[in-house]
Design an enzyme around this catalytic site. Sequence first.
Site, mmCIF file in Angstrom:
data_model
loop_
_atom_site.group_PDB
_atom_site.id
_atom_site.type_symbol
_atom_site.label_atom_id
_atom_site.label_comp_id
_atom_site.label_asym_id
_atom_site.label_seq_id
_atom_site.Cartn_x
_atom_site.Cartn_y
_atom_site.Cartn_z
ATOM 1 N N SER A 213 -6.236 2.649 -6.624
ATOM 2 C CA SER A 213 -5.035 2.854 -7.566
ATOM 3 C C SER A 213 -4.046 3.749 -7.779
ATOM 4 O O SER A 213 -3.101 3.927 -6.663
ATOM 5 C CB SER A 213 -5.938 2.737 -9.204
ATOM 6 O OG SER A 213 -4.827 2.258 -10.122
ATOM 7 N N GLU B 51 -2.521 -4.623 -3.353
ATOM 8 C CA GLU B 51 -3.542 -5.102 -4.572
ATOM 9 C C GLU B 51 -2.645 -4.605 -5.969
ATOM 10 O O GLU B 51 -1.797 -3.752 -5.707
ATOM 11 C CB GLU B 51 -4.563 -4.598 -4.425
ATOM 12 C CG GLU B 51 -5.024 -3.213 -4.648
ATOM 13 C CD GLU B 51 -4.975 -2.773 -6.239
ATOM 14 O OE1 GLU B 51 -5.461 -3.392 -7.021
ATOM 15 O OE2 GLU B 51 -4.601 -1.378 -6.332
ATOM 16 N N HIS C 151 -8.773 -4.085 -8.515
ATOM 17 C CA HIS C 151 -8.974 -3.450 -9.792
ATOM 18 C C HIS C 151 -9.979 -4.127 -10.602
ATOM 19 O O HIS C 151 -10.289 -3.990 -11.806
ATOM 20 C CB HIS C 151 -7.871 -3.457 -10.665
ATOM 21 C CG HIS C 151 -6.822 -2.052 -10.251
ATOM 22 N ND1 HIS C 151 -6.313 -2.018 -9.343
ATOM 23 C CD2 HIS C 151 -6.690 -0.980 -11.232
ATOM 24 C CE1 HIS C 151 -5.474 -0.846 -9.365
ATOM 25 N NE2 HIS C 151 -5.873 -0.289 -10.626
#
Length: 381
Positions: free
Chosen positions: A184, A285, A354
């Site tokens: 992330s 992503e 995620h």
Amino acid sequence: MVYPKRLQEGDTVGLVAPASPITEERIALCVKALESLGLKVKVGQALARSGQIFQELEEEKKRREGADRIQAKETKAEVAGTEGALVEETEQEGAALERTEREGAAADGRLASWRQEDGVKGFLETGYLAGRPEDRAGDISQMFADPKIKGVICAKGGYGSAQIMGYLDQETIRKNPKLFLGFSDITNLLATLSQRWGIVAYHGPMPSSNMIDPPMDPYTAACLKEAIFTDWQELDFKNPEGKALETLSGGKASGRLTGGNVTVFARMTGTFYQTDTKDKILFLEDVTEQVPSIDMYITQMENAGLFKGVKGILLGDFNGCEDRYCSAYPVEELLRDRFGAMGIPVLSGLGCGHRRTTATLPMGAWCEMDADRQSVRFLRR
């Protein structure tokens, strides 16, 4: 390219927060989760201190919410002229709140003291940073410098890791390569470790995000353990059971793996830390971004030349990414439109991102992909 030594049972790892904070309570749960993997844990100083502060802030918030709730009920009782259950309930809650306030007096004093300290108030009031950037970077540098620490694991992502890049002791990190794990907002660090400092870093589950309440699922745990606890020479990527890969564009490609979160990766463009994607396999992503925003970030990368020379593209989870303008145009269609006609191999639907269930990818490792056969593997070379 340096492949850090694998972790072994009994090794000590450093737990850090390069971006957002977690409370003291969650830090303890993260430590317990890592210990269940057979590891010992050293908590970074900045993480420990911010955990204390944000634990107190959580308690302060609860006390305020309790006081507001009591006030609302008292007002309702006065207006209704009620002498029954509502008044009794209000009095009981009021007594409980009074006890809580007495217990929280010392905590309020600590918060007041922290708010007066130089360098503390700024991050304390944000609610989304785990300390000053130099302190967060210091935790990481110290973990790499400590010979007793065998790996560095990020507690969570969030916001703010870009702030710490210039404060990292890059010479110490280079000379003491260690296993590094996160994803992330940690994309900044994964890309910099693998490209600028030549250390393979792992895009994988973080304790606060994937390992507690509830514990890791079998797929996530198996992928993580194979990646960081074994002397793997080849890692064959396998999706979670029932989740299919999709070929957006056929062909074979190979190169070192780079990338990460679309939002963070795109915002690195134009900075000293912009990633060189030429001859690489690019993994992307994201989560809960609007489809137009994803489109904008892809365009930013395209205009910055990040797709020129890319050998192949792997697309992970984009859960929660919706189009508020047209629900009939989901993110999957956007990805097909933007990547399907690039003329290079593109695979979509990798179970990595995620969701609580996520794979572990070695960023900087050699990657071979066959989009026709829908296969991906990583090599130690």
